[in-house]
Design an enzyme around this catalytic site. Structure first.
Site, mmCIF file in Angstrom:
data_model
loop_
_atom_site.group_PDB
_atom_site.id
_atom_site.type_symbol
_atom_site.label_atom_id
_atom_site.label_comp_id
_atom_site.label_asym_id
_atom_site.label_seq_id
_atom_site.Cartn_x
_atom_site.Cartn_y
_atom_site.Cartn_z
ATOM 1 N N GLU A 249 0.822 -1.216 0.000
ATOM 2 C CA GLU A 249 0.000 0.000 0.000
ATOM 3 C C GLU A 249 0.848 1.255 0.000
ATOM 4 O OE1 GLU A 249 -3.567 -0.535 2.736
ATOM 5 O OE2 GLU A 249 -1.978 -1.522 3.846
ATOM 6 N N ASP A 268 -1.651 -7.568 10.851
ATOM 7 C CA ASP A 268 -2.647 -6.696 10.236
ATOM 8 C C ASP A 268 -3.067 -7.219 8.862
ATOM 9 O OD1 ASP A 268 -4.192 -4.240 10.001
ATOM 10 O OD2 ASP A 268 -2.694 -3.559 8.557
ATOM 11 N N HIS A 273 -5.690 -11.325 6.458
ATOM 12 C CA HIS A 273 -6.337 -11.246 5.140
ATOM 13 C C HIS A 273 -5.686 -12.155 4.091
ATOM 14 C CE1 HIS A 273 -8.671 -7.826 6.483
ATOM 15 N NE2 HIS A 273 -7.619 -7.054 6.621
#
Ligand SMILES: O=P(O)(O)OC[C@H]1O[C@@H](O)[C@H](O)[C@@H](O)[C@@H]1O
Length: 505
Positions: A249, A268, A273
């Site tokens: 990101e 995180d 994910h």
């Protein structure tokens, strides 16, 4: 304090009608034909919905205003018949007006109509207080009225304490608990949290949220894999060289130190994910796209997933950003960001190599990677295919390497690298890129997830054993990092990562 007048709030009674739920399956696959996603929304919006009380704990927090309520706004736009009573609770002192304004502003980000927004704003209530006390859990039980969802938009440690406080007796069957990731802070606390939850509710009443599973592009992996004869038969170690799941990101910390400095990129993103995305890439074909099959196969795949090597220095790398610039914006060094404790040694870039121990995936290296403050953001799954045999004999040694399929998670896009004769050359090969944009779903990922929660459809929720498997896979790396066995590298914000790391992709 919990104002006594807020206890036992009375709401308009739910209309007597059918629940109007979406079917318990994924419905039509996302495809290039946008009518597919429309079809789900239309069929669902034609039916009426029972009123659901949505209690959001952490209602004054960032997640609620940035993701949850805008997501709900997109859902209400697509399915305006849904009936929701919003009850917010948080530590911030928000006046009734402030809360109503927040609800109005955030739902409209999602594109919901003014009339629909005003109906919800009118009935929305907010209570300020500490949910951890006895008073807090008794207030919470008082909010249960008809079908009720309690959404824990709270940091993991607070969620755990709030659940423990609530677990003195079972919850009624009409209550769903929705929990934000990460579920626990490590494998042991995740197991403990799951035991606490199991003591007060059935697994079907618990919805662990991974909003990546609400992304049409991630769900598209199933369509891409199982509905294409050009991919389905070659989806194995005989034909696939390696796989990368990358979420790099350009966002930096964005003021989230209180949460992120305790999680880091590994927890995180990878644990929460990317392992679930990998499950979509690599799981076996379900008999049906329903919650039982889908989640059984996720668990099955993750149980076979292990670090590439037991030695964490061979299976993982970590790094942290230093001061730099992204798109002309100066970014401070991570350790100088407000709220960061440098002693904690939190990484902002994590990379892990795993393997899947089954015959389909034997010896295929899989890299999971995610970083913050990366100059060239990439959100994608890349599948590298093996070379066709005997190419050098046919075309010489300098042949172009291999086919590759890329699925961009956001914005949705697929790209296929095929090998063709080069322009003007009879037998010299080069790469040709076939690419197509995938349409964005009108419902944001949090909207899709909320639809599942409101409809009591656990399909896109993370089952307890799946959550634990994700922790089990990364635990040896987390422990090795904590023990300082893997160096913490550095990269300037705005770069593609540490200079000496060889580039993926
Ligand atoms: O692209 P999205 O939907 O914002 O998802 C990425 C985000 O996912 C969240 O779960 C992470 O906590 C964030 O750090 C990350 O930026």
């Amino acid at each position: 304090m919990w104002p006594s007048e807020q206890k036992g709030l009375t709401f308009p009674s739910p209309p007597a009608c059918s629940s109007g739920r979406r079917p318990d399956t994924l419905g039509p696959m996302q495809s290039n034909d946008s009518s597919a996603s429309q079809a789900t929304a239309t069929s669902s919006s034609e039916t009426e919905h029972e009123t659901t009380t949505l209690v959001i704990l952490g209602a004054s927090g960032d997640l609620t205003s940035r993701l949850l309520l805008p997501g709900l706004g997109t859902l209400l736009k697509a399915e305006p018949e849904r009936r929701i009573r919003l009850v917010g609770a948080g530590r911030e002192e928000l006046s009734h007006d402030d809360w109503q304004q927040l609800v109005r502003r955030t739902l409209s980000v999602g594109g919901c109509t003014d009339e629909r927004i005003e109906q919800i704003v009118e009935a929305a209530r907010y209570t300020q207080g500490d949910i951890l006390g006895e008073e807090g859990s008794s207030w919470l039980r008082d909010q249960i009225e008809g079908r009720t969802v309690i959404y824990f938009a709270l940091p993991p440690a607070i969620t755990l304490k709030a659940c423990e406080a609530l677990a003195d007796r079972p919850l009624p069957a009409n209550v769903t608990l929705a929990l934000e990731k990460p579920f626990g802070a490590d494998l042991e606390s995740a197991r403990h949290l799951n035991r606490v939850l199991a003591s007060m509710a059935r697994e079907e009443q618990i919805f662990r949220v991974d909003h990546f599973l609400g992304r049409g592009t991630v769900l598209n992996l199933l369509g891409l894999r199982f509905a294409n004869r050009i991919f389905e038969p070659v989806w194995n170690t005989d034909n696939i060289e390696s796989i990368e799941v990358v979420f790099d990101e350009d966002l930096a910390l964005e003021g989230r130190a209180a949460y992120y400095d305790n999680a880091g990129a590994m927890v995180d993103m990878l644990q929460s994910h990317l392992l679930l995305v990998l499950a979509m890439v690599a799981m076996e074909q379900p008999a049906k796209l329903d919650a039982v099959d889908f989640r059984d196969l996720q668990a099955h795949l993750l149980r076979s997933t292990h670090l590439w090597s037991a030695d964490a220095t061979e299976s993982s790398r970590r790094a942290r950003y230093t001061a730099g610039e992204i798109d002309g914006r100066a970014v401070p060094s991570y350790v100088d960001e407000e709220g960061v404790d440098p002693e904690r040694g939190t990484e902002t870039l994590a990379e892990v190599k795993v393997r899947i121990d089954n015959s389909r995936w034997a010896n295929v290296p899989i890299t999971l990677r995610s970083g913050k403050a990366i100059g060239e953001p990439k959100y994608r799954v890349v599948v590298h295919f093996k070379r066709v045999a005997h190419l050098p004999e046919l075309f010489g040694d300098d042949v172009v390497p291999h086919n590759a399929l890329t699925l961009d998670i956001k914005p949705g896009r697929i790209e296929m690298l095929v090998t063709t004769n080069g322009a003007g050359h009879r037998f010299q090969l080069e790469h040709t890129v076939l690419e197509a944009d995938l349409p964005d779903s009108p419902v944001r990922p949090y909207g899709e997830i909320l639809a599942g929660i409101l409809d009591e459809n656990p399909l896109l929720g993370v089952r307890s054993d799946v959550a634990e498997e994700c922790w089990r896979i990364v635990t040896p790396v987390v422990e090795a990092w904590r023990a300082g066995e893997v160096p913490m590298d550095e990269y300037p914000a705005g770069s593609t990562g540490p200079e000496h790391w060889e580039q993926l992709l």
